[in-house]
Design a protein around this motif. Sequence first.
Motif, short mmCIF file in Angstrom:
data_model
loop_
_atom_site.label_atom_id
_atom_site.label_comp_id
_atom_site.label_asym_id
_atom_site.label_seq_id
_atom_site.Cartn_x
_atom_site.Cartn_y
_atom_site.Cartn_z
N GLU A 110 0.89 -1.41 -0.30
CA GLU A 110 -0.08 -0.16 -0.44
C GLU A 110 0.86 1.26 -0.55
O GLU A 110 0.21 2.01 -0.46
CB GLU A 110 -0.69 -0.50 1.44
N VAL A 111 1.52 1.32 0.04
CA VAL A 111 2.90 2.56 0.56
C VAL A 111 3.41 3.24 -1.52
O VAL A 111 2.55 4.25 -0.47
CB VAL A 111 4.76 1.68 0.84
N PRO A 112 3.12 2.67 -1.73
CA PRO A 112 3.71 3.73 -2.72
C PRO A 112 2.13 4.75 -3.02
O PRO A 112 2.16 5.32 -2.90
CB PRO A 112 3.67 3.08 -4.47
N GLY A 113 0.83 4.23 -3.14
CA GLY A 113 0.01 4.62 -3.31
C GLY A 113 -0.31 5.77 -2.12
O GLY A 113 -0.39 6.83 -2.54
N ARG A 114 0.46 5.71 -0.82
CA ARG A 114 -0.53 6.18 -0.07
C ARG A 114 0.50 7.24 0.32
O ARG A 114 0.16 8.86 0.11
CB ARG A 114 -0.35 5.28 1.29
N VAL A 115 1.90 7.33 -0.25
CA VAL A 115 2.86 7.88 0.40
C VAL A 115 2.62 8.68 -1.09
O VAL A 115 2.34 10.78 -0.96
CB VAL A 115 4.45 7.63 0.29
N VAL A 116 2.20 8.43 -2.40
CA VAL A 116 2.08 9.60 -3.38
C VAL A 116 0.49 10.04 -3.36
O VAL A 116 0.78 11.61 -3.48
CB VAL A 116 1.84 8.89 -4.99
N ALA A 117 -0.47 9.68 -3.23
CA ALA A 117 -1.84 10.28 -2.34
C ALA A 117 -1.77 11.60 -0.92
O ALA A 117 -2.08 12.16 -1.48
CB ALA A 117 -2.94 9.33 -1.88
N GLN A 118 -0.78 10.95 -0.27
CA GLN A 118 -0.69 12.10 0.58
C GLN A 118 -0.12 13.32 0.05
O GLN A 118 0.19 14.28 0.74
CB GLN A 118 0.28 11.88 1.90
N SER A 119 1.32 13.27 -0.95
CA SER A 119 2.03 14.14 -1.11
C SER A 119 1.21 15.02 -1.99
O SER A 119 1.12 16.55 -1.86
CB SER A 119 3.05 13.58 -1.75
N VAL A 120 0.43 14.66 -2.57
CA VAL A 120 0.02 15.18 -3.56
C VAL A 120 -1.62 15.72 -2.81
O VAL A 120 -1.47 17.51 -2.98
CB VAL A 120 -1.27 14.13 -4.70
N SER A 121 -2.16 15.47 -1.31
CA SER A 121 -2.29 16.52 -0.47
C SER A 121 -2.14 17.40 0.01
O SER A 121 -2.55 18.56 -0.18
CB SER A 121 -3.29 15.61 0.16
N TYR A 122 -0.62 17.65 0.28
CA TYR A 122 0.10 18.06 0.62
C TYR A 122 0.38 19.67 -0.02
O TYR A 122 0.25 20.56 0.36
CB TYR A 122 1.12 17.60 1.64
N LEU A 123 0.26 19.11 -0.89
CA LEU A 123 1.01 20.19 -2.25
C LEU A 123 -0.29 20.49 -2.35
O LEU A 123 0.08 22.00 -2.97
CB LEU A 123 1.11 19.95 -3.63
#
Length: 295
Positions: A110-123
């Motif tokens: 689950e890590v890749p999807g979670r990290v990318v999704a959260q990064s987009v959220s912060y940006l």
Amino acid sequence: MAKPLEYEIKRIYASLRKSEQKAADYYLGYDGPVETMSIAAMARAAGVSQPTVMRFVKALGLEGFKEFKYQVLKASMGGNGSGMGEEEGGRSEEVLRYGYEISARDRPEEVPGRVVAQSVSYLDDALKHISPSSIGRAAKLICGARQIAVYYVENSASVAGDLVTKLMYLGFNCIMYNDIYLQHISAGNLDSRDVAIGISYSGSSKNTVDVMKLAKKKGAATIAITNFEHSLIAGHADILLCTSSQQLLYGNAIFSRMSQTAVVDMIYMGIILRDYGHFTEKLDESSRIIRRQAY
């Protein structure tokens, strides 16, 4: 803020069929009350069949459309919203925040999807808080400076290094300090011709706040890059570049650098656009110097 179930949907998105992706896209772009929507209405609006909506829901690990709506409502009201139930005995699963929501039940895949999704959220959050006019003013100050001093401690090192590298590529007289004594010596020798830039996620790093206060006292223009509008460093900034307003408990180094690095890129592009011909020529010159050092 991320939409309920957004992380889970983006994690599995690539594995969905095209028709199921249409259902996912519709939900992610929908602003209405999902909890009152019927499966027929969602299928019709997304342009897919009802079985397709059900396959999309089941791909999330949910039993049916009713549970899907329940999880959306639960997350909207501040629950877990991850599709996971409670632990035995009715005790909610503990979720630790280290920049990302993470728990012992999460799986490595689950890590890749979670990290990318959260990064987009912060940006996305940073974009809502950054003022375009503030970026323009910061670029103007830097362009008119005799020298630029960048101050930081610990976790802000990567952001400070990125900023200094970009400014030097553009031909600016720029230097970074993290040693407490050199910081104070540097700030004490600034004047109205100079710009001081302080980088602090919390806005309360004592050394960075103190030298920004000193730099401002000496007449230098001051720019602060931080996460919080009402922070100590903000009181000593002529220009405040605030990336968010949300606070997570731990792991500032993990998530703060994403938004702050984006701010550095905004400043960099803002400077180039002030005199495109001049600065692109400087970039070409810097690139030639670098190439000459390679074999």
